[in-house]
Write an enzyme that holds these catalytic residues in place. Structure first.
Site, PDB file in Angstrom:
ATOM      1  N   LYS A  54      -0.398  24.146  64.541  1.00  0.00           N
ATOM      2  CA  LYS A  54      -0.824  23.025  63.705  1.00  0.00           C
ATOM      3  C   LYS A  54      -1.420  21.968  64.485  1.00  0.00           C
ATOM      4  O   LYS A  54      -2.230  21.217  64.055  1.00  0.00           O
ATOM      5  CB  LYS A  54       0.334  22.588  62.698  1.00  0.00           C
ATOM      6  CG  LYS A  54       1.094  23.573  62.077  1.00  0.00           C
ATOM      7  CD  LYS A  54       1.312  22.972  60.571  1.00  0.00           C
ATOM      8  CE  LYS A  54       1.657  24.066  59.484  1.00  0.00           C
ATOM      9  NZ  LYS A  54       2.055  25.436  59.999  1.00  0.00           N
TER      10      LYS A  54
HETATM   11  C1  LIG Z   1       2.063  26.702  59.492  1.00  0.00           C
HETATM   12  C2  LIG Z   1       2.422  27.900  59.989  1.00  0.00           C
HETATM   13  C3  LIG Z   1       1.866  29.200  59.688  1.00  0.00           C
HETATM   14  C4  LIG Z   1       1.318  29.247  58.501  1.00  0.00           C
HETATM   15  O1  LIG Z   1       0.022  28.957  58.384  1.00  0.00           O
HETATM   16  P1  LIG Z   1      -0.715  28.717  57.083  1.00  0.00           P
HETATM   17  O2  LIG Z   1      -2.084  28.019  57.377  1.00  0.00           O
HETATM   18  O3  LIG Z   1       0.034  27.967  56.254  1.00  0.00           O
HETATM   19  O4  LIG Z   1      -0.905  30.165  56.411  1.00  0.00           O
HETATM   20  C5  LIG Z   1       2.193  30.376  60.472  1.00  0.00           C
HETATM   21  N1  LIG Z   1       2.834  30.270  61.498  1.00  0.00           N
HETATM   22  C6  LIG Z   1       3.544  28.894  61.879  1.00  0.00           C
HETATM   23  C7  LIG Z   1       4.024  28.895  63.304  1.00  0.00           C
HETATM   24  C8  LIG Z   1       3.014  27.868  61.391  1.00  0.00           C
HETATM   25  O5  LIG Z   1       3.440  26.662  61.826  1.00  0.00           O
END
Ligand SMILES: *Cc1c(COP(=O)(O)O)cnc(C)c1O
Length: 502
Positions: free
Chosen positions: A113
């Site tokens: 993120k």
């Molecule tokens: C948010 C997140 C995901 C999922 O990603 P999306 O874009 O919501 O599909 C997968 N792995 C981790 C570690 C995350 O923080």
């Protein structure tokens, strides 16, 4: 280039406006009116660039109302040595002959993120300036863990912004909580909610809907905004690393120009995999996008049957950031594969809202399965995959990435496809240390130990240094101890805003 809603093509807005607004007033998501394409030569030109130059190159194609220098300023503030513990920002690790791990977790909160939330605050403040907004922007976030911390780090001390994060009191991991309650910055506030994630999320949504409150804030020159993954400003920076991975494969002579690759993405809200889809639409040679889910396998079923059905029990798993039953960004994908058919999209989204379920037509289903392949795995297989990957390659993945590795194994078994493949790795193994340690050492070795002890055990086993920001957590003073009932979240926002105004 202009943007419009997935539910209405008539009203065009600029990129800056799309980013400031976040969600279109009709409930749809902003999408670009056309998707820019890179020629072969333009993709090859990325090989010689560093990550930041690649980012500027991709972003400027979408953010056409920004000057190149403005984009560069945003990029350099986001991706630098102070924030990312590696020069290459998103390095590609060769796991085996044809499998590569795209490590997206070298940022300040150890999850992917950061790739978007480090740059979003800068894009947002610049967009606000362009849109003539002089008010201070207050970001409200309800988080189940990763997003809240990444948003706090991203917005920390960014001029003309403030951020308030609500997390469910017993719904986040120990490390995640520590990360949030020790957050630095003059413009941040954190509060726990006595309820679960849905309570926190609904509370935030209600505050956004409260017109009287908006007016009250506006009188103090404050506007509310959100940092969740439906904002275009969060999506577009994620397209960059797929191009960057391809450029690195070319640079390392793992592939030759034009060769197709597969991309595997551990998926929750469908944001990360949607970025890979846009990269493909822009001309990146991608054969299959492989959508990996955990036991909350709504998407696996959807891609197999064309029926999206959220009427099922929510499961808590060892990959909590993928525990989600409504993948909001799917709307953008459906809009695009139907050839921008707003009528269809509106119909399906209304059905989802009313019945928690919709079924796409045969043609859409067909198109979808040409591009996507989907699979899922449960917790037991996730932990087994971590163990196997360590034994086979001396490389440890976190629980989310393990889901992707497992599903990729299923894909190869079922199709025999030997195309070179990039697996998006979304979190550092340290971030979900307890589950990873269970997998690597076994429960008996782990139960009863303190979190930081487990992290040290992992560090020794992996031969990997503990990220500085993680080891610092142990000593950092707790700044935020507030808690409130879901019904009192609005008052808490007021209180936190007053408190910071002194
Ligand atoms: C948010 C997140 C995901 C999922 O990603 P999306 O874009 O919501 O599909 C997968 N792995 C981790 C570690 C995350 O923080």
């Amino acid at each position: 280039m202009n943007y419009h809603s997935t539910r209405d093509k008539s009203a065009a807005v600029s990129a800056a406006q799309a980013i400031v607004k976040g969600l279109s007033p009709d409930g749809g998501l902003f999408v670009p009116q056309s998707v820019p394409r890179l020629s072969r030569f333009e993709i090859e030109a990325l090989v010689k660039m560093n990550y930041n130059e690649r980012a500027v190159d991709i972003l400027k194609r979408f953010l056409t109302d920004f000057e190149r220098e403005e984009i560069k300023a945003c990029v350099d503030r986001a991706y630098n040595k102070e924030k990312f513990e590696t020069d290459s920002v998103a390095p590609l690790y060769k796991l085996s002959g044809g499998t590569y791990i795209l490590e997206l977790w070298h940022g300040p909160t150890f999850a992917f993120k950061d790739m978007a939330l480090q740059i979003l605050p800068h894009l947002l403040t610049m967009s606000a300036k362009k849109a003539g907004i002089m008010d201070e922007i207050t970001i409200l976030v309800a988080t189940s863990g990763d997003t809240g911390k990444a948003a706090l780090e991203g917005f920390c001390d960014v001029e003309n912004t403030r951020i308030i994060v609500f997390y469910p009191k017993d719904g986040v991991s120990n490390i995640q909580k520590l990360q949030m309650v020790t957050q630095d910055g003059k413009n941040v506030g954190v509060c726990s909610v006595l309820g679960n994630f849905d309570d926190a999320q609904n509370g935030v949504k209600e505050i956004f809907r409260d017109k009287g409150f908006a007016k009250e804030l506006k009188e103090k020159n404050i506007i509310l905004s959100s940092a969740n993954s439906i904002n275009w400003g969060r999506l577009v920076p994620q397209i960059v690393y797929y191009f960057s991975a391809y450029a690195d494969l070319l640079k390392n002579e793992e592939i030759s120009m034009g060769a197709e690759i597969n991309i595997v993405v551990p998926t929750g809200n469908f944001g990360n995999i949607l970025a890979a889809y846009y990269a493909r639409r822009m001309g990146l040679p991608v054969k299959k996008l492989i959508c990996a889910s955990n036991a909350n396998n709504v998407l696996t079923d959807f891609i197999a049957t064309g029926i999206y059905d959220r009427n099922r029990s929510f499961k808590t798993t060892v990959s909590p950031s993928m525990d989600i039953l409504i993948s909001s960004n799917l709307e953008r994908f459906l809009y695009d594969v139907t050839g921008c058919d707003t009528e269809k999209v509106i119909g399906w989204m209304n059905e989802l809202q009313q019945n928690g379920r919709y079924e796409v037509d045969g043609e859409t289903k067909e198109l979808m399965s040409e591009i996507l392949w989907a699979g899922y795995c449960d917790d037991e297989s996730t932990l087994k995959t971590i163990k196997q990957t360590e034994e086979e390659y001396s490389y440890v993945v976190d629980t989310h990435t393990a889901v992707a590795v497992n599903v990729y194994g299923q894909y190869v078994k079922s199709t025999g496809d030997g195309t070179k493949t990039v697996i998006a790795s979304t979190a550092s193994p340290f971030k979900f240390s307890e589950s990873v340690a269970y997998a690597v050492f076994g429960r008996d070795e782990v139960d009863g130990r303190e979190e930081f002890e487990i992290i040290e055990m992992l560090s020794r086993r992996l031969g990997m240094r503990i990220p500085k920001k993680l080891s610092e957590l142990k000593e950092k003073p707790v700044r935020f101890t507030q808690a409130c009932e879901p019904a009192d979240m609005k008052d808490m926002v007021k209180k936190l805003l007053e408190f910071e105004r002194r």
